[in-house]
Motif scaffolding. Structure first.
Motif, PDB file in Angstrom:
ATOM      1  N   LEU A   1       0.859  -1.187   0.000  1.00  0.00           N
ATOM      2  CA  LEU A   1       0.000   0.000   0.000  1.00  0.00           C
ATOM      3  C   LEU A   1       0.896   1.238   0.000  1.00  0.00           C
ATOM      4  CD1 LEU A   1      -2.851   1.455   0.651  1.00  0.00           C
ATOM      5  CD2 LEU A   1      -2.031   1.431   2.998  1.00  0.00           C
TER       6      LEU A   1
ATOM      7  N   GLN B   1      -2.531  10.490  -4.372  1.00  0.00           N
ATOM      8  CA  GLN B   1      -2.097   9.299  -5.119  1.00  0.00           C
ATOM      9  C   GLN B   1      -2.158   8.089  -4.202  1.00  0.00           C
ATOM     10  OE1 GLN B   1       1.894   9.614  -6.670  1.00  0.00           O
ATOM     11  NE2 GLN B   1       1.804   7.669  -7.714  1.00  0.00           N
ATOM     12  N   SER B   2      -2.608   6.975  -4.728  1.00  0.00           N
ATOM     13  CA  SER B   2      -2.546   5.737  -3.941  1.00  0.00           C
ATOM     14  C   SER B   2      -2.344   4.548  -4.868  1.00  0.00           C
ATOM     15  CB  SER B   2      -3.808   5.540  -3.091  1.00  0.00           C
ATOM     16  OG  SER B   2      -4.915   5.272  -3.906  1.00  0.00           O
TER      17      SER B   2
ATOM     18  N   LYS C   1      -1.315  11.782   0.806  1.00  0.00           N
ATOM     19  CA  LYS C   1      -2.480  12.613   1.102  1.00  0.00           C
ATOM     20  C   LYS C   1      -2.041  14.006   1.518  1.00  0.00           C
ATOM     21  CE  LYS C   1      -5.639   8.995   2.783  1.00  0.00           C
ATOM     22  NZ  LYS C   1      -6.351   8.505   3.966  1.00  0.00           N
TER      23      LYS C   1
ATOM     24  N   THR D   1       0.151   5.483  -0.049  1.00  0.00           N
ATOM     25  CA  THR D   1      -0.791   6.591  -0.180  1.00  0.00           C
ATOM     26  C   THR D   1      -0.062   7.917   0.038  1.00  0.00           C
ATOM     27  OG1 THR D   1      -1.414   6.493   2.162  1.00  0.00           O
ATOM     28  CG2 THR D   1      -2.783   5.248   0.619  1.00  0.00           C
TER      29      THR D   1
ATOM     30  N   ASN E   1      -6.861  12.656  -1.211  1.00  0.00           N
ATOM     31  CA  ASN E   1      -5.991  11.593  -1.711  1.00  0.00           C
ATOM     32  C   ASN E   1      -5.353  12.055  -3.016  1.00  0.00           C
ATOM     33  OD1 ASN E   1      -4.791   9.019  -2.184  1.00  0.00           O
ATOM     34  ND2 ASN E   1      -6.490   8.505  -3.535  1.00  0.00           N
TER      35      ASN E   1
END
Length: 222
Positions: free
Chosen positions: A64, A75-76, A68, A66, A73
């Protein structure tokens, strides 16, 4: 990085002795080899905008990432098994098999455990920002060559230089590591990382470092 004169490697020092010293300084090869999960929370800023970056890995098939700013958000990327999804300001897309493989390879927790006498080469001693270091070149499975620099006194890695081919030509990324701290599992980590990506500089500060321990499967749900 400002580089001064270089000097030859002393007799008896090899890439494997430098790697072994690094692994010992980090907490020990056996302890590191037993780690199968990691969850890191970092803070940074871009053009004055505060960023929160999370990088979590579990086993060799869950990842994962992320980025923020507040609740937004930016980009993830989530990978679970053989499937992955990327999302951000421009919407979401499924990752190709090749993208999944690349992300998982880049997310290897301690890549140095896979370094051998065959894929590493000790080049010389040089001085980087006032620190005497061993320069080592590491050849990846894809044939790409990366340089890593190890503090002779502490054994710790202080920087890495990678070049990546893009449609606009090669892009060089320099990562500089400092302010090492000990995690709860007894393994060291750099709490300050500076990423210089073709002149775009980002300073990362590690706020929380969970190396080993339980990382919930639920965060990798798509």
């Amino acid at each position: 990085n400002p580089v001064a004169d270089v000097s030859p490697i002393p007799e008896g020092v090899t890439s494997m002795t430098v790697i072994d010293n690094y692994l010992a300084a980090m907490g020990g090869r056996e302890k590191m080899a037993a780690i199968t999960s990691q969850d890191m929370l970092m803070s940074s800023s871009m053009q004055g905008m505060p960023l929160e970056i999370r990088m979590a890995v579990k086993g060799n098939d869950k990842m994962l990432m992320t980025i923020k700013s507040g609740e937004m958000n930016l980009q993830s990327v989530v990978i679970n098994g053989t499937t992955g999804k990327a999302s951000g300001m421009m919407g979401a897309k499924d990752l190709t098999d090749e993208e999944v493989s690349t992300y998982l390879a880049d997310a290897t927790i301690f890549e140095e455990l896979n370094w051998t006498a065959e894929n590493t080469k000790l080049i010389h001693i040089e001085e980087v920002n006032g620190i005497e270091v061993y320069k080592m070149e590491i050849t990846g499975k894809d044939g790409s060559v990366m340089s890593s620099f190890f503090d002779i006194k502490t054994g710790l890695k202080i920087s890495t230089i990678k070049s990546q081919d893009t449609p606009q030509g090669p892009v060089v990324t320099t990562s500089t590591y400092s302010d090492y701290k000990e995690s709860e599992s007894g393994i060291m980590y750099p709490s300050s990382i500076i990423e210089d990506n073709a002149g775009q500089v980002m300073e990362l500060k590690v706020e929380q470092a969970q190396i080993g321990g339980k990382v919930s499967d639920s965060i990798f749900k798509m």
